[in-house]
Scaffold this motif. Structure first.
Motif, mmCIF file in Angstrom:
data_model
loop_
_atom_site.group_PDB
_atom_site.id
_atom_site.type_symbol
_atom_site.label_atom_id
_atom_site.label_comp_id
_atom_site.label_asym_id
_atom_site.label_seq_id
_atom_site.Cartn_x
_atom_site.Cartn_y
_atom_site.Cartn_z
ATOM 1 N N SER A 242 -18.628 -23.573 -14.750
ATOM 2 C CA SER A 242 -17.900 -22.428 -15.287
ATOM 3 C C SER A 242 -18.884 -21.521 -16.029
ATOM 4 O O SER A 242 -19.585 -21.986 -16.933
ATOM 5 C CB SER A 242 -16.809 -22.894 -16.251
ATOM 6 O OG SER A 242 -16.074 -21.790 -16.766
ATOM 7 N N THR B 14 -19.060 -19.863 -18.560
ATOM 8 C CA THR B 14 -18.508 -19.611 -19.892
ATOM 9 C C THR B 14 -19.247 -20.503 -20.895
ATOM 10 O O THR B 14 -19.997 -21.403 -20.513
ATOM 11 C CB THR B 14 -17.010 -19.957 -19.954
ATOM 12 O OG1 THR B 14 -16.854 -21.361 -19.714
ATOM 13 C CG2 THR B 14 -16.220 -19.185 -18.916
ATOM 14 N N VAL C 247 -15.157 -21.342 -25.104
ATOM 15 C CA VAL C 247 -14.224 -20.706 -24.170
ATOM 16 C C VAL C 247 -13.637 -21.753 -23.224
ATOM 17 O O VAL C 247 -12.438 -21.744 -22.927
ATOM 18 C CB VAL C 247 -14.918 -19.575 -23.381
ATOM 19 C CG1 VAL C 247 -14.099 -19.179 -22.156
ATOM 20 C CG2 VAL C 247 -15.108 -18.359 -24.281
ATOM 21 N N ASN D 74 -9.635 -22.717 -23.054
ATOM 22 C CA ASN D 74 -8.872 -22.648 -21.809
ATOM 23 C C ASN D 74 -8.123 -23.962 -21.565
ATOM 24 O O ASN D 74 -6.951 -23.957 -21.171
ATOM 25 C CB ASN D 74 -9.805 -22.343 -20.643
ATOM 26 C CG ASN D 74 -9.125 -22.489 -19.289
ATOM 27 O OD1 ASN D 74 -9.494 -23.355 -18.511
ATOM 28 N ND2 ASN D 74 -8.140 -21.662 -19.029
ATOM 29 N N ASP E 49 -23.887 -19.789 -22.644
ATOM 30 C CA ASP E 49 -22.642 -19.288 -22.058
ATOM 31 C C ASP E 49 -22.519 -19.666 -20.589
ATOM 32 O O ASP E 49 -22.050 -18.891 -19.758
ATOM 33 C CB ASP E 49 -22.525 -17.769 -22.233
ATOM 34 C CG ASP E 49 -23.724 -17.008 -21.674
ATOM 35 O OD1 ASP E 49 -24.618 -17.648 -21.082
ATOM 36 O OD2 ASP E 49 -23.764 -15.767 -21.828
ATOM 37 N N ASP E 50 -22.929 -20.892 -20.261
ATOM 38 C CA ASP E 50 -22.844 -21.387 -18.885
ATOM 39 C C ASP E 50 -22.716 -22.905 -18.949
ATOM 40 O O ASP E 50 -23.656 -23.583 -19.366
ATOM 41 C CB ASP E 50 -24.100 -20.983 -18.108
ATOM 42 C CG ASP E 50 -23.965 -21.201 -16.611
ATOM 43 O OD1 ASP E 50 -22.836 -21.091 -16.093
ATOM 44 O OD2 ASP E 50 -24.997 -21.476 -15.958
ATOM 45 N N ALA F 279 -11.054 -18.253 -15.948
ATOM 46 C CA ALA F 279 -12.065 -18.471 -16.982
ATOM 47 C C ALA F 279 -13.359 -17.742 -16.652
ATOM 48 O O ALA F 279 -14.042 -17.224 -17.545
ATOM 49 C CB ALA F 279 -12.323 -19.969 -17.147
ATOM 50 N N ILE G 219 -13.553 -14.167 -18.049
ATOM 51 C CA ILE G 219 -13.421 -13.896 -19.489
ATOM 52 C C ILE G 219 -14.705 -13.262 -20.022
ATOM 53 O O ILE G 219 -15.813 -13.684 -19.689
ATOM 54 C CB ILE G 219 -13.113 -15.198 -20.251
ATOM 55 C CG1 ILE G 219 -11.709 -15.698 -19.875
ATOM 56 C CG2 ILE G 219 -13.216 -14.998 -21.758
ATOM 57 C CD1 ILE G 219 -11.355 -17.053 -20.457
ATOM 58 N N TYR G 220 -14.534 -12.220 -20.835
ATOM 59 C CA TYR G 220 -15.687 -11.539 -21.423
ATOM 60 C C TYR G 220 -15.410 -11.246 -22.891
ATOM 61 O O TYR G 220 -14.327 -10.776 -23.222
ATOM 62 C CB TYR G 220 -15.978 -10.225 -20.681
ATOM 63 C CG TYR G 220 -17.221 -9.542 -21.197
ATOM 64 C CD1 TYR G 220 -18.482 -9.963 -20.790
ATOM 65 C CD2 TYR G 220 -17.121 -8.507 -22.122
ATOM 66 C CE1 TYR G 220 -19.626 -9.350 -21.286
ATOM 67 C CE2 TYR G 220 -18.257 -7.894 -22.617
ATOM 68 C CZ TYR G 220 -19.498 -8.313 -22.195
ATOM 69 O OH TYR G 220 -20.626 -7.711 -22.693
ATOM 70 N N ARG H 80 -18.501 -14.163 -22.501
ATOM 71 C CA ARG H 80 -18.413 -15.471 -21.873
ATOM 72 C C ARG H 80 -18.322 -16.610 -22.879
ATOM 73 O O ARG H 80 -18.020 -17.739 -22.511
ATOM 74 C CB ARG H 80 -19.615 -15.666 -20.936
ATOM 75 C CG ARG H 80 -19.517 -14.780 -19.708
ATOM 76 C CD ARG H 80 -20.830 -14.624 -18.968
ATOM 77 N NE ARG H 80 -21.479 -15.886 -18.643
ATOM 78 C CZ ARG H 80 -22.455 -15.992 -17.749
ATOM 79 N NH1 ARG H 80 -22.882 -14.926 -17.101
ATOM 80 N NH2 ARG H 80 -23.021 -17.162 -17.523
ATOM 81 N N GLU H 81 -18.578 -16.336 -24.128
ATOM 82 C CA GLU H 81 -18.408 -17.312 -25.200
ATOM 83 C C GLU H 81 -17.696 -16.632 -26.360
ATOM 84 O O GLU H 81 -17.673 -15.398 -26.453
ATOM 85 C CB GLU H 81 -19.762 -17.871 -25.638
ATOM 86 C CG GLU H 81 -19.720 -18.901 -26.763
ATOM 87 C CD GLU H 81 -18.835 -20.125 -26.487
ATOM 88 O OE1 GLU H 81 -17.640 -19.931 -26.192
ATOM 89 O OE2 GLU H 81 -19.338 -21.266 -26.597
#
Length: 343
Positions: free
Chosen positions: A153, A155, A159, A163, A252-253, A289, A292-293, A295-296
């Protein structure tokens, strides 16, 4: 000049002091590649059965140990066969040397702490600020775990956890897996105790596949920064679990490690069936997900957000995450100007 550490930088620094999964236990028949907060790692199991996490780069010429082979209690580089001990990371054998006493004395790789729990291998990059998660509601119960195929994801950890824990999106994202569900969310009874956030709700499966499994109370639990679970307590079937452990490859990944568990005396569906149903829910979440921005979570308050009572659980999780940052990085230290992260 120097400037204060941003909250984003603080969150990332804090997570270096937290346990995260880097592999499934079931996959360790061969060395596995992993990335945790930008650090390239290798995960493997020694001949004696010990799970090991070490730096992936060979200090000889930079090859990846994930392509190498395990020899007893060491791992060998796939390029030139140099072996490094699992326990302390020191080089123990160089095939090209006639005299092994001439092994470069500084040749070594970093070895990280390891815990195997919930069918996964966990590690921590720096001195851990707390013990690995050990949820109170699971103590004293023998569970059998089944680790799912990890999901990617784009994110951050927070985040991904939000979710997993948000309840207001069910009728819009999970109308296939859950069927029609009420759009209005009842008043949530949420309790936060330090880094733990808990909530109990009766299971309302709508027209979904769980609708006929009988009365059930769902025990929602988040532990900051990166554990989210539901313990299903069925009146006539017993207890089962679905749990997610997003692991930050970068800030953020994430790679979402997750799994299901049944109590030994659970009389409902088996682990494979429970995983199949839970995976339907996860896969419905993934494309939403991914959009989403930012990403965190915007810890620095750059973006405007509005909340309503249905967000009570996730708002408490954010408070728990901030407390985690306070514990792990208690002071906002100065960093060189120009190294500030993008919020």
């Amino acid at each position: 000049m120097t400037e204060k550490m941003t909250q984003r930088q603080r969150a990332e620094a804090a997570m270096r002091r937290q346990w995260f999964p880097v592999a499934r236990s079931v996959d360790l028949a061969t060395p596995q590649s992993a990335t945790l907060l930008g650090e390239r790692l290798v995960v493997y199991r020694t001949e004696s059965g010990q799970a090991v996490v070490q730096d992936a780069r060979c200090p000889h010429r930079g090859a990846d140990f994930a392509l190498g082979k395990v020899h007893g209690e060491s791992i060998a580089c796939p390029y030139h066969g140099w072996r490094f001990d699992a326990e302390d990371g020191k080089c123990s054998h160089v095939p090209s040397l006639a005299d092994q006493c001439k092994i470069p004395p500084q040749a070594s790789i970093k070895t990280y702490p390891v815990i195997e729990r919930f069918a996964h291998v966990w590690t921590v990059l720096e001195d851990p600020v707390q013990a690995l998660y050990d949820p109170e509601q699971w103590k004293g119960i023998e569970f059998e775990w089944l680790a799912a195929e990890p999901l990617h994801s784009p994110t951050g950890v927070a985040v991904a956890i939000e979710n997993f824990r948000d309840v207001a999106h069910f009728p819009f994202v999970h109308h296939v897996s859950m069927g029609p569900t009420p759009q209005v969310v009842e008043p949530l009874k949420v309790r936060r105790e330090g880094l733990d956030v808990v909530m109990e709700r009766p299971l309302d499966a709508g027209e979904g596949e769980w609708a006929n499994d009988g009365d059930c109370i769902m025990f929602y639990h988040c532990a900051a920064p990166g554990l989210a679970s539901i313990t299903y307590d069925y009146e006539r079937l017993g207890k089962r679990i679905v749990a997610g452990f997003p692991s930050p490859m970068a800030y953020d990944d994430v790679k979402i490690f997750w799994g299901v568990a049944n109590a030994r005396d659970f009389t409902g569906a088996d682990l494979q069936e429970n995983l199949r149903i839970e995976e339907m829910v996860y896969l419905e979440d993934m494309p939403i997900a991914a959009g989403i921005y930012p990403r965190e979570i915007d810890w620095d308050g750059v973006f405007v957000e509005h909340s309503v009572p249905a967000d009570l659980f996730t708002l408490n999780y954010r408070r728990a995450f901030r407390e985690f940052m306070e514990r792990a990085v208690p002071e906002v230290v100065a960093v060189p100007q120009g190294q500030r992260g993008v919020a």
